[in-house]
Design an enzyme around this catalytic site. Structure first.
Site: not given
Ligand code: UT7
Length: 306
Positions: A108, A232, A262
């Site tokens: 990215c 980005h 993204n």
């Molecule tokens: O381009 C460069 C690379 N990409 C990035 O920069 C992305 C960087 N990371 C992020 O943007 C975020 O970490 C994400 C959007 C990927 C995830 O958001 P988060 O607030 O960090 O969520 P999390 O991974 O802490 O997950 C929270 C909860 C989890 O459930 P539990 O364990 O709390 O029960 C996940 O399983 O949300 C769940 N979850 C979802 N729920 C509904 C993960 N993905 C989804 C989804 N829909 N699509």
């Protein structure tokens, strides 16, 4: 030595996939995706070549230059159509370019790495360079994996950079890479994108802020002089956290991830072209361009629009 942005263009596939559509087949919801990422829909389709050709042609038309005026083509892509040949010669052939053409993969951060590469080529005698970011990320998405499927989209953006002895639009660069973090975001051959989202998020904010501060210091520009941040487009919360730490109002950031998700190497030029076309860029304005991604890599640049 000076470099000017002479023209620009972008391209996205027609097919719109909304959060609601993804929710039909995935255990997710429009509310979760919008709140956690800012993404509402993404474009799906095309190839790195086809989207890159369209964006490149539009950038050439906007620059009022012909294919014979381009000395070099650099294509930033994480998703070349094939491992070999590179996508750049394919784009060049389709556009009618006969200049050298190569791909560059810095995930990215790729578009800013490509600007830096083009800047170096202009320093050594090239006169006009076409820089394209083009991605077909959705080809490498496991559509049953809600962690990745909701994040990525396809698209391309391009600029023509031109040598100018009288002044420069590109004031500074701050690039970096840390391969010890390589496993945080990967896509194996015949595999799919996988990511430790939380850890990428944490590091992203840190490297964006550090490289942006470095680029600002090298350009001798203060944060409050920045009219536009072109970040980005990974997550609205990363953009909010980074701009806050840099002391730049969020209103100055360009956000297109709500429409495109993204798009990796394409996200910065898509955002840049959107800002220009919507009248947010004025002569003399300072802009901060900043990205991060797999590798990990990061890259910031300070621009003064002529
Ligand atoms: O381009 C460069 C690379 N990409 C990035 O920069 C992305 C960087 N990371 C992020 O943007 C975020 O970490 C994400 C959007 C990927 C995830 O958001 P988060 O607030 O960090 O969520 P999390 O991974 O802490 O997950 C929270 C909860 C989890 O459930 P539990 O364990 O709390 O029960 C996940 O399983 O949300 C769940 N979850 C979802 N729920 C509904 C993960 N993905 C989804 C989804 N829909 N699509």
């Amino acid at each position: 030595m000076g470099v000017r942005f002479r023209g620009w263009g972008s391209a996205v596939p027609d097919r719109v996939v909304t959060n609601d559509e993804l929710s039909l087949t995935l255990d997710t919801s429009d509310a979760w995706i919008t709140e956690r990422t800012g993404i509402r829909e993404r474009r799906v389709g095309g190839s790195a070549k086809s989207l890159g050709v369209l964006a490149g042609q539009r950038a050439l038309a906007a620059s009022h230059v012909g294919v014979g005026d381009i000395d070099f083509l650099v294509v930033a892509t994480t998703t070349p159509d094939r491992i070999t040949p590179a996508t750049a010669p394919l784009i060049a052939a389709e556009m009618g370019l006969t200049c050298p053409a190569m791909d560059l993969n810095a995930a990215c951060s790729g578009f800013v790495y490509a600007l830096r590469t083009a800047h170096g080529l202009l320093e050594t005698g090239q006169r006009r360079i076409l820089v394209i970011g083009s991605e077909n990320l959705t080809r490498w998405v496991d559509w049953s994996d809600r962690n990745m499927a909701v994040l990525l989209g396809d698209g391309a953006g391009a600029v023509v950079l031109e040598y100018d002895a009288t002044g420069t639009d590109l004031l500074s660069f701050a690039l970096g890479a840390d391969g010890t973090a390589a496993d945080l975001l990967t896509c194996e051959h015949d595999g799919y994108f996988q990511m430790d989202g939380r850890e990428v998020f944490r590091r992203a904010v840190r490297v964006v802020v550090q490289s942006a501060e470095q680029a600002l210091a090298d350009a001798d520009v203060k944060a409050d002089q920045i009219s536009l941040v072109v970040p980005h487009q990974a997550n609205i919360r990363i953009i909010q956290a980074a701009t806050q730490r840099l002391g730049i109002e969020m209103e100055r950031a360009v956000v297109v991830l709500d429409r495109y998700g993204n798009t990796s190497s394409s996200s910065i030029p898509l955002a840049m072209v959107d800002a220009i076309e919507s009248g947010r860029v004025h002569t003399g304005d300072y802009a901060l361009i900043t990205g991060f991604g797999a590798g990990m890599t990061w890259a910031s640049a300070v621009v003064r629009w002529s």
